[in-house]
Design a protein around this motif. Structure first.
Motif, PDB file in Angstrom:
ATOM      1  N   ASN A 194      57.158 -11.471 -18.989  1.00  0.00           N
ATOM      2  CA  ASN A 194      57.520 -13.007 -19.587  1.00  0.00           C
ATOM      3  C   ASN A 194      58.288 -13.614 -19.212  1.00  0.00           C
ATOM      4  O   ASN A 194      60.209 -13.947 -18.880  1.00  0.00           O
ATOM      5  CB  ASN A 194      59.131 -12.285 -20.759  1.00  0.00           C
ATOM      6  N   PRO A 195      57.961 -15.105 -18.050  1.00  0.00           N
ATOM      7  CA  PRO A 195      58.586 -15.696 -17.272  1.00  0.00           C
ATOM      8  C   PRO A 195      59.337 -17.229 -18.161  1.00  0.00           C
ATOM      9  O   PRO A 195      59.218 -17.552 -18.914  1.00  0.00           O
ATOM     10  CB  PRO A 195      57.517 -16.118 -16.390  1.00  0.00           C
ATOM     11  N   VAL A 244      46.965  -7.141 -15.932  1.00  0.00           N
ATOM     12  CA  VAL A 244      48.343  -8.147 -15.815  1.00  0.00           C
ATOM     13  C   VAL A 244      48.224  -8.869 -16.878  1.00  0.00           C
ATOM     14  O   VAL A 244      47.217  -9.550 -17.738  1.00  0.00           O
ATOM     15  CB  VAL A 244      48.220  -9.587 -14.663  1.00  0.00           C
ATOM     16  N   ALA A 245      49.492  -8.916 -17.678  1.00  0.00           N
ATOM     17  CA  ALA A 245      49.745  -9.757 -19.389  1.00  0.00           C
ATOM     18  C   ALA A 245      50.867 -10.536 -18.724  1.00  0.00           C
ATOM     19  O   ALA A 245      52.035 -10.287 -18.122  1.00  0.00           O
ATOM     20  CB  ALA A 245      50.160  -9.020 -19.668  1.00  0.00           C
ATOM     21  N   ILE A 246      50.750 -11.973 -18.550  1.00  0.00           N
ATOM     22  CA  ILE A 246      51.798 -12.832 -18.719  1.00  0.00           C
ATOM     23  C   ILE A 246      51.671 -13.680 -19.806  1.00  0.00           C
ATOM     24  O   ILE A 246      51.433 -14.445 -20.628  1.00  0.00           O
ATOM     25  CB  ILE A 246      51.203 -14.071 -18.229  1.00  0.00           C
ATOM     26  N   GLU A 247      53.356 -13.754 -20.236  1.00  0.00           N
ATOM     27  CA  GLU A 247      53.316 -14.114 -21.744  1.00  0.00           C
ATOM     28  C   GLU A 247      52.918 -16.424 -21.376  1.00  0.00           C
ATOM     29  O   GLU A 247      54.016 -16.205 -20.388  1.00  0.00           O
ATOM     30  CB  GLU A 247      54.841 -14.352 -22.197  1.00  0.00           C
ATOM     31  N   HIS A 248      52.963 -16.822 -22.427  1.00  0.00           N
ATOM     32  CA  HIS A 248      53.120 -19.109 -21.751  1.00  0.00           C
ATOM     33  C   HIS A 248      53.162 -19.303 -23.177  1.00  0.00           C
ATOM     34  O   HIS A 248      53.576 -18.166 -23.818  1.00  0.00           O
ATOM     35  CB  HIS A 248      51.629 -18.927 -21.420  1.00  0.00           C
ATOM     36  N   ASP A 249      53.534 -20.909 -23.106  1.00  0.00           N
ATOM     37  CA  ASP A 249      53.614 -21.360 -23.716  1.00  0.00           C
ATOM     38  C   ASP A 249      52.742 -21.758 -24.993  1.00  0.00           C
ATOM     39  O   ASP A 249      51.548 -21.159 -24.334  1.00  0.00           O
ATOM     40  CB  ASP A 249      54.137 -23.243 -22.996  1.00  0.00           C
ATOM     41  N   ASP A 250      52.520 -21.911 -26.078  1.00  0.00           N
ATOM     42  CA  ASP A 250      51.437 -22.281 -26.781  1.00  0.00           C
ATOM     43  C   ASP A 250      51.304 -24.019 -26.578  1.00  0.00           C
ATOM     44  O   ASP A 250      49.667 -23.709 -26.969  1.00  0.00           O
ATOM     45  CB  ASP A 250      52.484 -22.228 -28.570  1.00  0.00           C
ATOM     46  N   PRO A 279      48.673 -19.356 -29.407  1.00  0.00           N
ATOM     47  CA  PRO A 279      48.197 -19.163 -28.112  1.00  0.00           C
ATOM     48  C   PRO A 279      49.490 -18.684 -27.179  1.00  0.00           C
ATOM     49  O   PRO A 279      50.293 -19.516 -27.317  1.00  0.00           O
ATOM     50  CB  PRO A 279      47.971 -20.297 -27.363  1.00  0.00           C
ATOM     51  N   ARG A 280      49.418 -17.192 -26.878  1.00  0.00           N
ATOM     52  CA  ARG A 280      51.019 -16.275 -26.854  1.00  0.00           C
ATOM     53  C   ARG A 280      50.825 -16.095 -25.448  1.00  0.00           C
ATOM     54  O   ARG A 280      51.285 -15.645 -24.857  1.00  0.00           O
ATOM     55  CB  ARG A 280      51.312 -15.408 -27.667  1.00  0.00           C
TER      56      ARG A 280
END
Length: 290
Positions: A194-195, A244-250, A279-280
């Protein structure tokens, strides 16, 4: 000393928080009351009357929340998965949206014995500790570059170890360092992150802008400065079949999957929405040998 109805104190708190623009005034009012009384929120109905000092203390907490101090800073904790974490000034507060990323990560580990997990940009240690709790047989590594955030992660790791969870391995390090976790290259079953991903200049609520660390929220002009390095690090660390799972901006529903697809060794790229349909987070798997 006349006791007062708790219900009326909570209604007043709700009105105060709503007037201050707090997104969930009733929920926050009840959670603050529950925190103050030391009971579960669902048990508040079992406390019909409270002493005046309790009402005063609730008023003080509500005033601070109305000033947009994060709820979690007032209660001192936040939750992710089945773990409760200590949080406060200097560390990013885990959000409910990350629960879906956690669930995806747990699914990747189904059927994997003694999995190796890496949590990049761990912050409070939330994802690493939630995964260690869910999979006691896992070897979990977590890295954070900010000293204050790392001290919160160490505190949480110590608390979870005392509660009986498998200890995690915490490191001070930077995901932009190409030598990070060289000893784990090709050995990791799951990488989560969660960067910082909010594009610079994006308006954010006061709870975020005034209280979350800037470097844990904002990720450069397009929000992808750190994400680009995370993708490269994950591609290097994953074993065949790992995820791999990366959280991101919508706003990154197209760009983060594109970064993952640009790595030849990554496949099965997908983007996932949060409970509001935005989108998450993006996921991928390391290709298996033919």
């Amino acid at each position: 000393m006349t006791r007062q109805p708790l219900r009326l104190a909570i209604l007043e708190a709700e009105r105060t928080l709503a007037a201050a623009g707090v997104a969930s005034p009733r929920t926050d009012a009840e959670l603050l009351a529950a925190h103050l009384l030391g009971v579960e929120r669902t048990k508040l109905m079992m406390v019909p009357l409270v002493d005046p000092p309790v009402v005063e203390a609730l008023h003080d907490l509500v005033s601070r929340r109305a000033a947009r101090v994060p709820l979690q800073h007032l209660t001192g904790h936040a939750s992710l998965g089945a773990v409760t974490l200590s949080v406060g000034p200097g560390v990013f507060v885990p959000r409910p949206e990350t629960e879906l990323l956690l669930a995806w990560g747990e699914s990747v580990l189904d059927g994997v014995e003694r999995p190796v997990v890496v949590d990049l940009c761990t912050g409070s240690g939330a994802l690493a500790l939630a995964l260690a709790h869910a999979r006691p047989d896992a070897e979990v590594h977590a890295v954070e570059k900010d000293p204050t955030a790392l001290s919160w992660a160490r505190r949480n790791a110590d608390q979870r170890a005392q509660a009986g969870d498998t200890p995690i391995r915490l490191y001070s390090g930077d995901v932009t360092d190409p030598r990070l976790f060289m000893e784990l290259e090709g050995l990791v079953d799951l990488v989560v992150c969660n960067p910082p991903y909010v594009p610079d200049g994006t308006p954010v609520p006061p709870e975020v802008g005034d209280h979350d660390p800037h470097e844990a929220v904002f990720g450069g002009r397009d929000g992808l400065d750190v994400v680009r390095h995370v993708v490269g690090c994950a591609a290097r660390l994953l074993r065949p079949g790992g995820g791999v799972a990366i959280e991101h901006d919508d706003t990154h529903g197209g760009s983060v999957p594109a970064l993952l697809r640009a790595r030849r060794v990554l496949t099965d790229v997908e983007d996932h929405t949060d409970l509001a349909g935005r989108p998450r987070f993006a996921t991928a798997r390391r290709t298996r040998p033919e």
